[in-house]
Design an enzyme around this catalytic site. Sequence first.
Site, short mmCIF file in Angstrom:
data_model
loop_
_atom_site.label_atom_id
_atom_site.label_comp_id
_atom_site.label_asym_id
_atom_site.label_seq_id
_atom_site.Cartn_x
_atom_site.Cartn_y
_atom_site.Cartn_z
N ASP A 55 -1.72 1.20 6.90
CA ASP A 55 -2.42 0.47 5.85
C ASP A 55 -3.82 0.14 6.35
O ASP A 55 -3.98 -0.59 7.33
CB ASP A 55 -1.67 -0.81 5.48
CG ASP A 55 -2.14 -1.43 4.18
OD1 ASP A 55 -3.31 -1.24 3.82
OD2 ASP A 55 -1.33 -2.13 3.52
N ARG A 79 -6.25 -1.26 4.47
CA ARG A 79 -6.92 -2.21 3.59
C ARG A 79 -7.39 -3.46 4.34
O ARG A 79 -6.81 -3.84 5.36
CB ARG A 79 -5.99 -2.63 2.45
CG ARG A 79 -5.75 -1.54 1.43
CD ARG A 79 -4.73 -1.96 0.41
NE ARG A 79 -3.40 -2.11 0.98
CZ ARG A 79 -2.30 -2.38 0.27
NH1 ARG A 79 -2.41 -2.54 -1.04
NH2 ARG A 79 -1.12 -2.49 0.85
#
Length: 363
Positions: A295, A297
């Site tokens: 991930d 983000r």
Amino acid sequence: MSSPFGSAPVSGLVTVDRAVSELRRGLDVVVRDDDGHVLRVAAAEYATPDRMAGFAAPGARLLLTNRRAGTLKLRPLVGDPVALPLAGPLDAATIASLADPTADLDLPLRGPFSVLRRAPQAAEFAAVKLMKLARLLPAALAVDAAAADDGLLAVPAAEITAYDLAAARGLRIVSDARVPLADAEQSRIIGFRPPDGGIEHLAILIGDPPRHLPVLGRLHSECFTGDLLGSLKCDCGEQLRGAIRAIAEAGGGVLLYLAQEGRGIGLMNKLKAYRLQDQGFDTVEANERLGFDPDERVFQPAAEMLRLLGFDAVRLLTNNPEKVAGLTASGINVVERVPHAFPANNHNEFYLATKRAKSGHLL
């Protein structure tokens, strides 16, 4: 030049954004760090025999993330990124294939490849980070360069590594319009832009939630395939529309629509990840084979958007504890996690099981 929208200098943000544009066009840029390292860098996925001519000098190397190097069984992994000298079997076609894993199963006998046994330079780390910011594969060609190499755009490594936080802190509201939605007629869409004119984020404000109470909210990363096309490979479209309904039924709240396609790797790379999933890898393995973290983000933009809207506490619609931790670390009080799950289908049940088993999602 100082920013009127926060403490981040606009000049640094603009330089990084310009470097992103240059790389996406297939051009080279210069990255320099505070230790005196100056590198001419280019996107490895664009490697061709003609372009390799600029990386024929001694010391030229291919930079791969530790994640990608690990999938290729390269040793030793002495840091991130890993540097491979451009010699021997590393021709343009091989470099492009090392950057892009979608043909790995068709090319099992590449190598052996040498790895530099030293810690990575700050400029090397920044070069790979720049590829990520450009939504390119996180692999870079690098060669030692003069301070001003052939008039190429030069960007400090420190400005690249600080870009995410600086851009988030500089966000400002640039647009606000009433947009009635099918499940929430009393809605406004509010647009946010960083001072360098970079990637924009949106907020869907439903009703008129009071600012002195925790707001019911959702962080939703854009998903072209799920949100717009109704893809069955994920649950994003259901989560988006379900959150809008839930917030409207609760009397109001906010949905932040974040420009973080594919958990932050971009649409083109997400499509590559889908191809890897068709080869049998799960969603986490696919991202790692591409060279990304599971991930990528960041949650500072979401926190800043909430603050600009007048909220400092939220009841968060999510199954992802990382969103709770990310908002909390960015100064937003998450007073409650509100479950937000939907039934699986035949196409996404393995995807959801992987999120539960490997990413800690509470499904």
